[in-house]
Design an enzyme around this catalytic site. Structure first.
Site, PDB file in Angstrom:
ATOM      1  CD1 TRP A  20      60.003  21.866 -10.454  1.00 29.23           C
ATOM      2  CD2 TRP A  20      59.669  21.729  -8.245  1.00 29.23           C
ATOM      3  NE1 TRP A  20      61.088  21.228  -9.903  1.00 29.23           N
ATOM      4  CE2 TRP A  20      60.911  21.126  -8.553  1.00 29.23           C
ATOM      5  CE3 TRP A  20      59.263  21.757  -6.916  1.00 29.23           C
ATOM      6  CZ2 TRP A  20      61.738  20.564  -7.583  1.00 29.23           C
ATOM      7  CZ3 TRP A  20      60.081  21.190  -5.955  1.00 29.23           C
ATOM      8  CH2 TRP A  20      61.295  20.602  -6.285  1.00 29.23           C
ATOM      9  CG  HIS A  21      55.901  21.638  -4.869  1.00 32.26           C
ATOM     10  ND1 HIS A  21      56.211  22.948  -5.157  1.00 32.26           N
ATOM     11  CD2 HIS A  21      56.659  21.298  -3.796  1.00 32.26           C
ATOM     12  CE1 HIS A  21      57.121  23.372  -4.289  1.00 32.26           C
ATOM     13  NE2 HIS A  21      57.414  22.393  -3.459  1.00 32.26           N
ATOM     14  N   GLY A  22      53.951  19.068  -8.336  1.00 29.69           N
ATOM     15  CA  GLY A  22      53.195  17.892  -8.757  1.00 29.69           C
ATOM     16  C   GLY A  22      52.261  18.210  -9.901  1.00 29.69           C
TER      17      GLY A  22
ATOM     18  CB  THR B 208      56.205  27.604  -6.818  1.00 29.98           C
ATOM     19  OG1 THR B 208      57.115  28.634  -7.172  1.00 29.98           O
ATOM     20  CG2 THR B 208      56.713  26.893  -5.578  1.00 29.98           C
ATOM     21  N   GLY B 209      53.822  25.820  -7.723  1.00 31.55           N
ATOM     22  CA  GLY B 209      52.807  24.805  -7.447  1.00 31.55           C
ATOM     23  C   GLY B 209      52.909  23.653  -8.430  1.00 31.55           C
TER      24      GLY B 209
END
Lengths: 307, 465
Positions: free
Chosen positions: B319-321, B316-317
């Protein structure tokens, strides 16, 4: 095989899709080549050396467009290094860059009449909060208090306006300051450049426009009562633009660089014979600032090393 | 072209809606597909090859879906092909430079960074494509048989840029048959306006404080301003993203779609676990369905559950950047959520004020790690927030800075605080039909338009130094 026939078209179409991908990839990869560093001559900024930034330059090398500037017959005053108490009786007038000096600089003893968005077109129209005085208009402030030094830095908010009109208006304000405070010296600060990226992408806020304006306002200096100094010598990079290391928003310095500016102002002080006469060795009523040598200044201000 | 732009609201939308409502229901998906491609093209006008890539991506996934749905033995093979294809492009655009940078610092190699421009919405549509293939593989939905329908689903402009991550199964039926009523149209416009107001009036304005702080430089701010800054950023990111999702849902309604809700007052949560059930709901669902559950979820040993949570939150982390701070951020969330799952969660749910206090501190701090990508700058900011852990935070040149900025931004803090609670939506629901509500919405719309106008068209008002 039977099943393959059933889906053969789908599979082949899919394969063809996959086949075109390397080509797309190659195109994207090719176009993603790292950009070449900007050329040195990209900026059309005029060389800063043509901008007068000391008293002698101001008086001797006025822009060609202003040949009428008189050359003073008296020996020109030299910039001197002073301690910060020199600014006890100084007034700074200006836009957000001056707001930055007032908030993050080291000259807390000076007075400031400044605000974000201030320009030669709205200078007389709004009142501002001035230390020890309160909310006051410029006219009332100049009537009420006498300053020995007035620093003025305006111009970046005016870049969208007609150039000659701005210069005329600016000159009117300088004359007005002279008239209201005849005993004060006026130090015009050239407008700080913006970064190269900003200059290349903005329609108005460009370094050539800033240089043109700085060049015009520098000609107001007479070497006697009005002086011109250019802080760009402190913060420019090799392209003649504001060094992007000093700014996060392409226009303003980050807070930690204002002390450098203040330190630099301490090296660009004008000490008139009248001020010198009222030296610190005089009785207690005299101003408490003292002229210091450049070595002393460098020792006293650690930020100056990065200048 | 973003939704909160004058050209979208006054040029693209009216033209599109006229054409869309003028054609019969059979041609609507085709118009939606074509219009969305035009919308997408506006965003990638400088790299037209991205339009081709989009087309190929749609075709590829459509065909792969067909093959997964219609074969028996090679399902898994085609699923893998599809997943690799989709993630290849995401990795190329989003993570290439991250890997080059790390390889350079690890091996001392001098590979130069690529100038890759991220295609708009790739993080979102990649997840949609993958979830579609996975759903077809699992048999949750049938493979879409119409290329136009699938193209319309993926490119559908309301959700193309920034979600919600609409899974195929939620709109599969609506792609074939959907109702277009004046009521839903009106509702859509209302949603759009509320979203527009959130973005333009709240998020953009309070976001200026965060920008101001960056412009000052973190090393020159006071502790109080540092705290104000992370609260401002928390409000900005929420109203920005939530506003965008509301605009998407509203636009969906204009086209006859019911897009899923993406935010449910997340700042009212008592734990981080609850927060992530109420924040970017469609992303959470995606990870749950496509990563967490296939790994076994929490129906396995404690150790395995912890591992599953770690995988979900690190990804998830990431995916954010593509930056280490996002991975650290994901790891932080994993640690917090794991502790809540096994230890503290019950306590915070039981003693609500304690839960709120915990989240009021934790949310802005977690966003700080998200917001600042540079570790040294992050360290400086933490030092300012907690001067006790640094050498007193250094000297503050402008100690009353927080008063200056509070005087400018207090109204947005109050507005943000109120709008973070369910109060405005409760009032809205109660007085929905009142003429006053309509008037307020109209005022929000035109004030937002005014803000966009002065922000874009009048440098003399906007660029003030």
């Amino acid at each position: 095989m039977k099943k393959f026939k059933l889906y053969s078209y789908t599979i082949l179409l899919l394969i063809s899709m996959l086949l075109v991908c390397p080509w797309i990839f190659a195109q994207i990869w090719k176009s993603s080549r790292p950009q070449k560093p900007p050329k040195q001559n990209v900026s059309t900024a005029e060389p800063t050396t043509t901008t007068p930034n000391d008293v002698q330059d101001t008086t001797m090398n006025s822009p060609d467009a202003q040949p009428q500037t008189e050359i003073p017959t008296e020996p020109p005053l030299q910039f001197q290094n002073v301690s910060t108490s020199y600014f006890d009786d100084a007034l700074f007038i200006g836009d957000s860059r001056t707001v930055g000096i007032s908030e993050y600089g080291t000259l807390k003893n000076a007075s400031y009449f400044c605000n974000t968005g201030m320009s030669v077109y709205n200078l007389g129209k709004k009142s501002e909060q001035v230390k020890d005085v309160g909310n006051i208009t410029l006219e009332a402030l100049l009537t009420q208090k006498q300053y020995a030094k007035i620093y003025i830095m305006l111009g970046i908010n005016e870049l969208g306006y007609e150039f000659n009109q701005t210069v005329t208006k600016y000159h009117e304000w300088v004359n007005y300051l002279r008239e209201k405070q005849p005993d004060a010296i006026i130090i015009i600060q050239g407008n700080l450049h913006v970064t190269l990226s900003r200059s290349q992408t903005d329609s108005y806020i460009t370094n050539p426009n800033i240089n043109q304006l700085n060049s015009a306002i520098s000609s107001f200096a007479d070497g006697e009562h009005i002086f011109y100094i250019d802080p760009n010598e402190l913060f420019d990079d090799e392209t003649g633009s504001l060094n992007p290391l000093f700014s996060n928003d392409t226009v303003h310095l980050t807070g930690s660089h204002y002390p450098e500016w203040c330190g630099w102002l301490c090296t660009k002080a004008i000490v008139t014979p009248e001020m010198a006469a009222a030296s610190p060795t005089e009785p207690p009523t005299a101003p408490s600032w003292e002229i210091i040598t450049s070595d002393e200044y460098l020792q006293s201000d650690p930020n100056n090393n990065s200048v | 072209m973003i939704f909160s732009s004058l050209e979208f609201i006054f040029i693209f939308m009216p033209i599109f809606l006229i054409v869309y409502s003028g054609v019969g229901s059979r041609a609507k998906n085709l118009i939606l597909f074509a219009g969305s491609l035009v919308f997408y093209s506006c965003g990638v006008i400088e790299t037209p090859i991205y339009i081709l890539l989009m087309f190929v991506t749609i075709m590829m996934n459509f065909l792969t879906g067909q093959l997964i749905g219609n074969t028996k033995r090679a399902k898994k093979f085609w699923l893998m092909i599809g997943i690799i294809f989709n993630f290849f492009w995401l990795a190329l655009f989003k993570y290439t430079n991250f890997f080059i940078e790390n390889a350079n610092s690890l091996f001392g190699s001098g590979i130069s960074l690529r100038n890759l421009i991220l295609p708009i919405g790739i993080s979102f549509y990649t997840f949609q494509n993958v979830s579609y293939l996975a759903d077809v593989y699992r048999g949750t939905v049938k493979a879409e048989s119409s290329f136009v329908n699938y193209g319309a689903y993926i490119t559908m402009f309301p959700q193309l840029i920034a979600g919600p991550i609409v899974t195929y199964k939620t709109v599969a039926e609506q792609l074939r048959k959907r109702k277009h009523t004046i009521k839903s149209f009106d509702e859509g416009l209302r949603y759009f306006t509320i979203g527009l107001g959130s973005k333009v009036i709240l998020a953009n304005q309070i976001g200026n404080l965060w920008t101001d702080i960056a412009n000052i430089g973190y090393d020159s701010i006071s502790t109080k301003l540092a705290w104000m800054g992370i609260f401002a950023y928390s409000f900005q990111i929420y109203f920005d993203f939530c506003g965008y999702s509301l605009m998407a849902i509203g636009l969906g309604k204009l086209l006859g779609f019911d897009l899923p809700q993406n935010f449910d007052h997340p700042y009212m949560s008592l734990t981080m676990t609850e927060f992530w059930r109420r924040w970017h709901i469609t992303l959470g669902s995606w990870f749950k369905e496509n990563v967490y559950f296939p790994l076994g979820g929490s129906r396995c040993s404690k150790g395995r559950t912890v591992f599953n949570l770690a995988v979900v939150w690190i990804f998830t982390g990431f995916w954010h950047g593509a930056s280490w701070n996002f991975i650290i951020w994901g790891c932080g969330l994993f640690v917090i959520i794991t502790i809540e799952k096994f230890f503290t969660g019950k306590l915070f749910n039981k003693i609500k004020p304690l839960g709120h206090l915990y989240m009021i501190l934790l949310i802005p701090l977690s966003w700080l790690v998200f917001a600042i990508t540079d570790f040294s700058q992050l360290g400086i900011y933490f030092g300012k927030l907690f001067p006790i852990f640094s050498d007193g935070g250094g000297s503050v040149p402008f100690p009353t800075d927080y008063l200056k900025y509070w005087n400018i931004y207090w109204k947005f803090f109050i507005g943000g605080l109120i709008c973070s609670t369910p109060l405005p939506s409760l009032i809205y629901k109660k007085f929905k039909k009142s003429i006053l509500t309509t008037a307020v919405l109209l005022a929000i719309f035109w004030f937002s338009v005014y803000c966009m106008y002065i922000g874009l068209n009048d440098p003399f008002l906007y660029f003030r130094f």
